[in-house]
Write a protein that holds these residues in place. Structure first.
Motif, mmCIF file in Angstrom:
data_model
loop_
_atom_site.group_PDB
_atom_site.id
_atom_site.type_symbol
_atom_site.label_atom_id
_atom_site.label_comp_id
_atom_site.label_asym_id
_atom_site.label_seq_id
_atom_site.Cartn_x
_atom_site.Cartn_y
_atom_site.Cartn_z
ATOM 1 N N PRO A 1 -22.929 -21.708 8.048
ATOM 2 C CA PRO A 1 -23.841 -22.370 8.994
ATOM 3 C C PRO A 1 -24.859 -23.270 8.277
ATOM 4 O O PRO A 1 -25.336 -22.939 7.186
ATOM 5 C CB PRO A 1 -24.549 -21.202 9.679
ATOM 6 N N ILE B 1 -26.326 -15.739 13.567
ATOM 7 C CA ILE B 1 -25.007 -16.346 13.451
ATOM 8 C C ILE B 1 -23.927 -15.371 13.916
ATOM 9 O O ILE B 1 -23.971 -14.185 13.595
ATOM 10 C CB ILE B 1 -24.747 -16.784 11.989
ATOM 11 N N ASP B 2 -22.967 -15.889 14.657
ATOM 12 C CA ASP B 2 -21.841 -15.086 15.128
ATOM 13 C C ASP B 2 -21.086 -14.525 13.912
ATOM 14 O O ASP B 2 -20.686 -15.285 13.027
ATOM 15 C CB ASP B 2 -20.904 -15.983 15.954
ATOM 16 N N THR C 1 -31.968 -18.188 14.610
ATOM 17 C CA THR C 1 -30.693 -18.083 15.316
ATOM 18 C C THR C 1 -29.807 -17.091 14.568
ATOM 19 O O THR C 1 -29.600 -17.235 13.356
ATOM 20 C CB THR C 1 -29.969 -19.452 15.375
#
Length: 198
Positions: free
Chosen positions: A125, A101-102, A99
């Motif tokens: 995160p 991460i923003d 994933t």
């Protein structure tokens, strides 16, 4: 934890002509390109030794750093300096599902000794059990060798010259870090208090 150099310094960025002048090679020899590969290898070796000794990256390039846990919930010291920007942070679970991460969830805290990845909220995160986080970043003092701090550039030339001078010497003395180089690097060494910073 594992640090991988994603991009390398191109040969064209290395100051081979200036290094020849530093070595005071004869004009007939120094103009002969057959030695360029040898001189390039000594420059690369000197840069690698200096980066290893100080934890400071000389010429800008990209790195990927993977780790299984954050040292602190809200911030994580990065393994080398100076870091100029964080390109990406990704988290993968034990199965390898990743994933991205923003970028709004973290920021880079710039520091010449210990740059940090910091959470913009309460924590970085979560890294799943058995998973990893991978931080891709760019680090380095300069893009071009001529833009390095003068003492670091001089240390590279002195150490590369030392390697060149003692290239046939396999004894321990020939491979030691010369005193003059150590003095030039002294202010760049990371100060460790209470163990490793990362």
């Amino acid at each position: 934890m594992m640090l991988i150099e994603e991009t390398s310094v191109p040969d064209a960025a290395l100051p081979v002509a200036e290094f020849k002048a530093h070595l005071r090679l004869g004009t007939g020899f120094s103009d002969h390109a057959v030695q360029d590969a040898v001189l390039t290898s000594f420059l690369r070796a000197a840069m690698a030794a200096i980066e290893g000794r100080t934890g400071k990256i000389l010429l800008s390039r990209e790195f990927a750093w993977s780790l299984s846990r954050w040292r602190e919930a809200g911030r994580q010291a990065l393994p080398v300096a100076p870091v100029t920007d964080v390109i990406e942070v990704a988290v993968a679970d034990a199965a390898g599902s990743e994933t991205i991460i923003d970028p709004a969830a973290y920021r880079l805290e710039r520091d010449h000794q210990s740059p940090r990845l910091c959470a913009t909220g309460a924590a970085l995160p979560t890294i799943p059990g058995g998973g990893t986080a991978e931080v891709t970043f760019r680090a380095g003092y300069a893009v071009a060798f001529g833009d390095l701090p003068a003492d670091l550039a001089q240390a590279v030339f002195l150490l590369a010259g030392h390697y060149y001078e003692y290239r046939a010497d396999t004894g321990r003395d020939g491979g030691a870090m010369p005193y003059g180089v150590s003095v030039l690097l002294e202010r760049y060494k990371a100060v460790r208090v209470g163990g490793a910073s990362w």
